[in-house]
Design a protein around this motif. Structure first.
Motif, PDB file in Angstrom:
ATOM      1  N   ILE A   1     -24.607  46.289  42.974  1.00 54.73           N
ATOM      2  CA  ILE A   1     -25.778  46.556  43.230  1.00 54.73           C
ATOM      3  C   ILE A   1     -25.919  47.988  43.494  1.00 54.73           C
ATOM      4  O   ILE A   1     -27.342  48.591  43.715  1.00 54.73           O
ATOM      5  CB  ILE A   1     -25.650  46.276  45.078  1.00 54.73           C
ATOM      6  N   THR A   2     -25.203  48.963  43.962  1.00 51.49           N
ATOM      7  CA  THR A   2     -25.471  50.158  43.353  1.00 51.49           C
ATOM      8  C   THR A   2     -26.338  50.993  42.192  1.00 51.49           C
ATOM      9  O   THR A   2     -27.367  52.100  42.036  1.00 51.49           O
ATOM     10  CB  THR A   2     -24.313  51.417  43.994  1.00 51.49           C
ATOM     11  N   ARG A   3     -26.045  50.011  41.248  1.00 49.82           N
ATOM     12  CA  ARG A   3     -26.772  50.450  39.093  1.00 49.82           C
ATOM     13  C   ARG A   3     -27.929  50.281  39.516  1.00 49.82           C
ATOM     14  O   ARG A   3     -28.817  50.433  39.214  1.00 49.82           O
ATOM     15  CB  ARG A   3     -25.644  49.379  39.188  1.00 49.82           C
ATOM     16  N   LYS A   4     -28.325  48.861  40.494  1.00 47.79           N
ATOM     17  CA  LYS A   4     -29.587  48.891  40.481  1.00 47.79           C
ATOM     18  C   LYS A   4     -30.244  49.898  41.346  1.00 47.79           C
ATOM     19  O   LYS A   4     -31.673  49.228  40.734  1.00 47.79           O
ATOM     20  CB  LYS A   4     -29.068  47.281  41.591  1.00 47.79           C
ATOM     21  N   VAL A   5     -30.137  51.007  42.237  1.00 53.21           N
ATOM     22  CA  VAL A   5     -30.586  51.912  42.587  1.00 53.21           C
ATOM     23  C   VAL A   5     -30.190  53.453  42.341  1.00 53.21           C
ATOM     24  O   VAL A   5     -31.047  53.800  42.246  1.00 53.21           O
ATOM     25  CB  VAL A   5     -31.001  51.354  44.513  1.00 53.21           C
ATOM     26  N   SER A   6     -29.280  53.233  41.441  1.00 59.07           N
ATOM     27  CA  SER A   6     -28.513  55.152  41.270  1.00 59.07           C
ATOM     28  C   SER A   6     -28.160  54.599  39.801  1.00 59.07           C
ATOM     29  O   SER A   6     -28.460  53.651  38.937  1.00 59.07           O
ATOM     30  CB  SER A   6     -27.916  55.283  42.790  1.00 59.07           C
ATOM     31  N   THR A   7     -27.400  55.649  39.822  1.00 61.08           N
ATOM     32  CA  THR A   7     -26.866  56.284  38.321  1.00 61.08           C
ATOM     33  C   THR A   7     -25.235  55.389  38.461  1.00 61.08           C
ATOM     34  O   THR A   7     -25.218  54.826  39.116  1.00 61.08           O
ATOM     35  CB  THR A   7     -26.308  57.928  38.547  1.00 61.08           C
ATOM     36  N   GLN A   8     -25.217  55.710  36.797  1.00 61.22           N
ATOM     37  CA  GLN A   8     -23.219  54.735  36.977  1.00 61.22           C
ATOM     38  C   GLN A   8     -22.589  55.656  38.049  1.00 61.22           C
ATOM     39  O   GLN A   8     -22.520  54.953  38.229  1.00 61.22           O
ATOM     40  CB  GLN A   8     -22.889  54.285  34.834  1.00 61.22           C
ATOM     41  N   PRO A   9     -22.634  56.801  37.658  1.00 56.33           N
ATOM     42  CA  PRO A   9     -21.474  57.958  38.276  1.00 56.33           C
ATOM     43  C   PRO A   9     -21.883  57.467  40.048  1.00 56.33           C
ATOM     44  O   PRO A   9     -20.487  57.503  40.535  1.00 56.33           O
ATOM     45  CB  PRO A   9     -22.202  59.310  38.461  1.00 56.33           C
ATOM     46  N   ALA A  10     -23.113  57.441  40.588  1.00 52.88           N
ATOM     47  CA  ALA A  10     -23.130  57.212  42.030  1.00 52.88           C
ATOM     48  C   ALA A  10     -22.401  55.785  41.964  1.00 52.88           C
ATOM     49  O   ALA A  10     -21.622  55.176  43.076  1.00 52.88           O
ATOM     50  CB  ALA A  10     -24.239  56.676  41.853  1.00 52.88           C
ATOM     51  N   ALA A  11     -22.922  54.878  41.173  1.00 54.85           N
ATOM     52  CA  ALA A  11     -22.249  53.303  41.703  1.00 54.85           C
ATOM     53  C   ALA A  11     -20.907  52.869  41.483  1.00 54.85           C
ATOM     54  O   ALA A  11     -19.648  52.317  42.102  1.00 54.85           O
ATOM     55  CB  ALA A  11     -22.863  52.595  39.607  1.00 54.85           C
ATOM     56  N   VAL A  12     -20.169  54.017  40.307  1.00 52.21           N
ATOM     57  CA  VAL A  12     -18.320  54.175  40.446  1.00 52.21           C
ATOM     58  C   VAL A  12     -17.675  54.854  42.188  1.00 52.21           C
ATOM     59  O   VAL A  12     -16.657  54.525  42.014  1.00 52.21           O
ATOM     60  CB  VAL A  12     -18.306  55.724  39.264  1.00 52.21           C
ATOM     61  N   MET A  13     -18.969  55.743  42.249  1.00 58.26           N
ATOM     62  CA  MET A  13     -17.997  56.450  43.285  1.00 58.26           C
ATOM     63  C   MET A  13     -18.465  55.452  44.668  1.00 58.26           C
ATOM     64  O   MET A  13     -17.722  55.182  45.647  1.00 58.26           O
ATOM     65  CB  MET A  13     -19.112  57.778  44.242  1.00 58.26           C
ATOM     66  N   ALA A  14     -19.581  54.347  44.582  1.00 59.91           N
ATOM     67  CA  ALA A  14     -19.125  53.443  45.576  1.00 59.91           C
ATOM     68  C   ALA A  14     -18.743  52.604  44.824  1.00 59.91           C
ATOM     69  O   ALA A  14     -18.037  52.030  46.399  1.00 59.91           O
ATOM     70  CB  ALA A  14     -21.122  52.669  45.792  1.00 59.91           C
ATOM     71  N   GLY A  15     -18.238  52.194  44.446  1.00 53.28           N
ATOM     72  CA  GLY A  15     -17.284  51.069  43.756  1.00 53.28           C
ATOM     73  C   GLY A  15     -15.579  51.351  44.536  1.00 53.28           C
ATOM     74  O   GLY A  15     -14.772  50.901  44.739  1.00 53.28           O
ATOM     75  N   VAL A  16     -15.638  52.974  44.005  1.00 51.82           N
ATOM     76  CA  VAL A  16     -14.439  53.484  44.358  1.00 51.82           C
ATOM     77  C   VAL A  16     -13.741  53.566  46.232  1.00 51.82           C
ATOM     78  O   VAL A  16     -12.515  53.111  46.546  1.00 51.82           O
ATOM     79  CB  VAL A  16     -14.446  54.953  44.017  1.00 51.82           C
ATOM     80  N   LEU A  17     -14.833  53.811  46.612  1.00 51.32           N
ATOM     81  CA  LEU A  17     -15.177  53.861  48.166  1.00 51.32           C
ATOM     82  C   LEU A  17     -14.568  52.377  48.858  1.00 51.32           C
ATOM     83  O   LEU A  17     -13.910  51.830  49.359  1.00 51.32           O
ATOM     84  CB  LEU A  17     -16.691  54.572  48.385  1.00 51.32           C
ATOM     85  N   ALA A  18     -15.233  51.248  47.675  1.00 48.72           N
ATOM     86  CA  ALA A  18     -15.223  50.128  48.551  1.00 48.72           C
ATOM     87  C   ALA A  18     -13.853  49.377  48.178  1.00 48.72           C
ATOM     88  O   ALA A  18     -13.053  48.817  49.007  1.00 48.72           O
ATOM     89  CB  ALA A  18     -15.996  49.137  47.860  1.00 48.72           C
ATOM     90  N   ALA A  19     -13.273  50.028  47.586  1.00 49.56           N
ATOM     91  CA  ALA A  19     -11.706  49.291  46.082  1.00 49.56           C
ATOM     92  C   ALA A  19     -10.649  49.852  47.190  1.00 49.56           C
ATOM     93  O   ALA A  19     -10.116  49.571  47.759  1.00 49.56           O
ATOM     94  CB  ALA A  19     -11.501  49.901  45.235  1.00 49.56           C
ATOM     95  N   THR A  20     -11.303  51.061  47.863  1.00 52.57           N
ATOM     96  CA  THR A  20      -9.742  51.996  49.098  1.00 52.57           C
ATOM     97  C   THR A  20     -10.371  52.372  50.153  1.00 52.57           C
ATOM     98  O   THR A  20      -9.662  52.316  51.414  1.00 52.57           O
ATOM     99  CB  THR A  20     -10.048  53.657  48.419  1.00 52.57           C
ATOM    100  N   TYR A  21     -11.721  51.195  50.720  1.00 53.62           N
ATOM    101  CA  TYR A  21     -11.578  51.018  52.274  1.00 53.62           C
ATOM    102  C   TYR A  21     -10.925  50.893  53.167  1.00 53.62           C
ATOM    103  O   TYR A  21     -10.132  48.870  52.754  1.00 53.62           O
ATOM    104  CB  TYR A  21     -13.195  50.762  51.877  1.00 53.62           C
ATOM    105  N   GLY A  22     -10.446  51.509  54.155  1.00 53.65           N
ATOM    106  CA  GLY A  22      -8.872  51.404  54.643  1.00 53.65           C
ATOM    107  C   GLY A  22      -8.959  49.583  55.323  1.00 53.65           C
ATOM    108  O   GLY A  22      -8.249  48.826  55.173  1.00 53.65           O
ATOM    109  N   ILE A  23      -9.897  49.500  55.960  1.00 51.61           N
ATOM    110  CA  ILE A  23     -10.908  48.728  56.907  1.00 51.61           C
ATOM    111  C   ILE A  23     -10.162  47.308  55.802  1.00 51.61           C
ATOM    112  O   ILE A  23     -10.411  45.818  56.016  1.00 51.61           O
ATOM    113  CB  ILE A  23     -11.810  48.306  57.499  1.00 51.61           C
TER     114      ILE A  23
END
Length: 461
Positions: free
Chosen positions: A69-91
């Motif tokens: 989804i992030t890749r649809k609106v931004s760059t690949q590095p941004a998408a990687v950062m969003a994916g990392v946040l999603a993978a490590t989000y505590g809740i």
């Protein structure tokens, strides 16, 4: 946990042959998750470990969807950062480990949103249809997502989608077809054209003169799941002076909530402001089990990203992405706005806010990448503006709220679980902890806590 036990019992009845949930009567809670559990139980048995592993798998797919989804609106590095946040989000890890709806809702919503983004960019009608089916399934788990529909129609008209009403119908009709069987069953059982009979009371809980912006108790209603259906009818009948049926009681509570809003506009707008501040606050308001309590037991959660981080970064990213007025960015923001609005219409809970928090990761990934690019380009003026927005957002996110005075069902739910397992000493310990928590907050203990504590001591002898 009370809700988890309720879902589990309901699913077991379905697996045992009650395929139409006749024993449930009119649906108090949404049937989507119990039927999901019944499918899992029917195929693999009632092993909780397998269910958790399956939900972890859905969580992994959801992280990939956040990246896409992030890749649809931004760059690949941004998408990687969003994916990392999603993978490590505590809740996220917390919810995936529980027999609760949040993980499944997040997966269905992200899948639907990704199909919608692809359907828009590739002009493929079947992706709009698939998005509608997924949204319908999500609404069967929790109907809050239906608020997205009118917002989506506005987006379609504003950005100039070709054949706008045909596209909208391609999404809306599958939702209608998915939901209609449940609505018809509920109508046959209680006369209400609704997915559940709890909509009215939930609206009232969030909109009355005693409301505090989150889930709070109503006088003469215990809010325990099993007697809840009976008690909302009894209390509505008592207050109205009429002998109401279940569907009529739901309408009564809804009218009472509307009456409060229209009759007390100043109080309502103060309440609305409270809800906004609660929504953006870092504290995860519990519905079943407090994340703060679990984090205290497992300190590893302290090192994982929380809502405070994604709210601050997401606020910066929203302003950056919306500045370009790109249709896909507006669509993702519309989805976020729908979840914000759903919390404001009823009340704010961590579980209800969670889908919006996941979308904030999309904006957060974009913000991190753009700010890094600004730093490399020595564009300190723009970086300073972004930092200013972040400081303002951090002030709101870190605003102190009287969370110790809010309703926290953690201790009661855990004591019930221990009591059901025959471990009454542990049950008493949690109940006494809740009494002490109430004392420190300067309020008296809840009557139901004292009742359970008395019963536990009596049974323990």
């Amino acid at each position: 946990v009370v809700d988890a036990a309720y879902y589990h019992d309901w699913a077991q009845r379905i697996v045992s042959g009650d395929l139409l949930s006749k024993s449930e009567g009119a649906f108090l809670m949404n049937p989507g998750y119990p039927y999901f559990l019944a499918l899992v139980y029917g195929l693999f048995g009632t092993n909780t470990a397998f269910l958790v592993l399956l939900q972890y798998a859905l969580g992994i797919i959801s992280c990939i969807l956040v990246y896409l989804i992030t890749r649809k609106v931004s760059t690949q590095p941004a998408a990687v950062m969003a994916g990392v946040l999603a993978a490590t989000y505590g809740i996220s890890i917390f919810y995936e480990s529980m027999r609760l709806t949040a993980c499944l809702i997040n997966f269905l919503n992200l899948s639907s949103l990704f199909c919608l983004l692809r359907g828009n960019s590739e002009q493929k009608n079947h992706l709009w249809v698939l998005s509608g089916i997924l949204l319908g399934l999500s609404a069967l788990v929790r109907p809050n997502i239906l608020i997205f529909l009118p917002i989506l129609l506005i987006w379609i008209l504003l950005v100039g989608i070709p054949q706008p009403f045909r596209r909208f119908a391609s999404l809306a009709l599958p939702i209608f077809v998915t939901l209609m069987p449940v609505i018809l069953v509920n109508h046959a059982r209680c006369g209400a054209f609704a997915l559940t009979v709890s909509g009215g009371i939930n609206f009232y809980i969030g909109n009355n003169s005693s409301a505090n912006g989150t889930h709070s108790k109503i006088d003469n209603i215990t809010h325990e799941v099993y007697p809840f259906k009976r008690e909302i009818v009894r209390e509505a009948s008592r207050r109205s002076g009429l002998r109401l049926e279940l569907a009529e009681s739901s309408s009564y509570w809804f009218r009472e909530g509307i009456g409060f809003i229209l009759g007390n506009p100043k109080s309502y707008f103060r309440l609305l402001w409270t809800k906004i501040m609660l929504f953006w606050n870092r504290y995860e308001i519990p519905a079943n089990l407090s994340f703060d309590f679990v984090r205290g037991e497992f300190r590893a959660f302290d090192f994982l990203p929380g809502f405070g981080l994604v709210a601050v970064l997401g606020s910066v990213g929203i302003l950056m992405l919306l500045k370009g007025k790109e249709p896909n960015s507006l669509l993702i923001f519309s989805y976020f706005a729908a979840h914000l609005l759903s919390n404001l219409l009823i009340f704010v809970l961590a579980e209800y806010r969670y889908p919006a928090a996941v979308i904030l990761m999309v904006f957060s990934g974009h913000a991190i990448h753009v700010c890094y690019s600004m730093l490399r380009a020595r564009n300190y003026r723009s970086l300073g503006l972004a930092a200013g927005v972040a400081v303002i957002a951090a002030t709101v996110v870190d605003h102190e709220i009287p969370y110790d005075k809010m309703e926290d069902p953690t201790y009661l739910n855990l004591s019930t679980a221990y009591s059901d397992a025959g471990r009454r000493i542990e049950a008493i310990r949690f109940l006494e902890s809740d009494v002490e928590r109430s004392r420190k907050a300067g309020k008296g203990p809840d009557a139901i806590i004292l009742e359970h504590l008395g019963i536990a001591h009596f049974e323990e002898g």
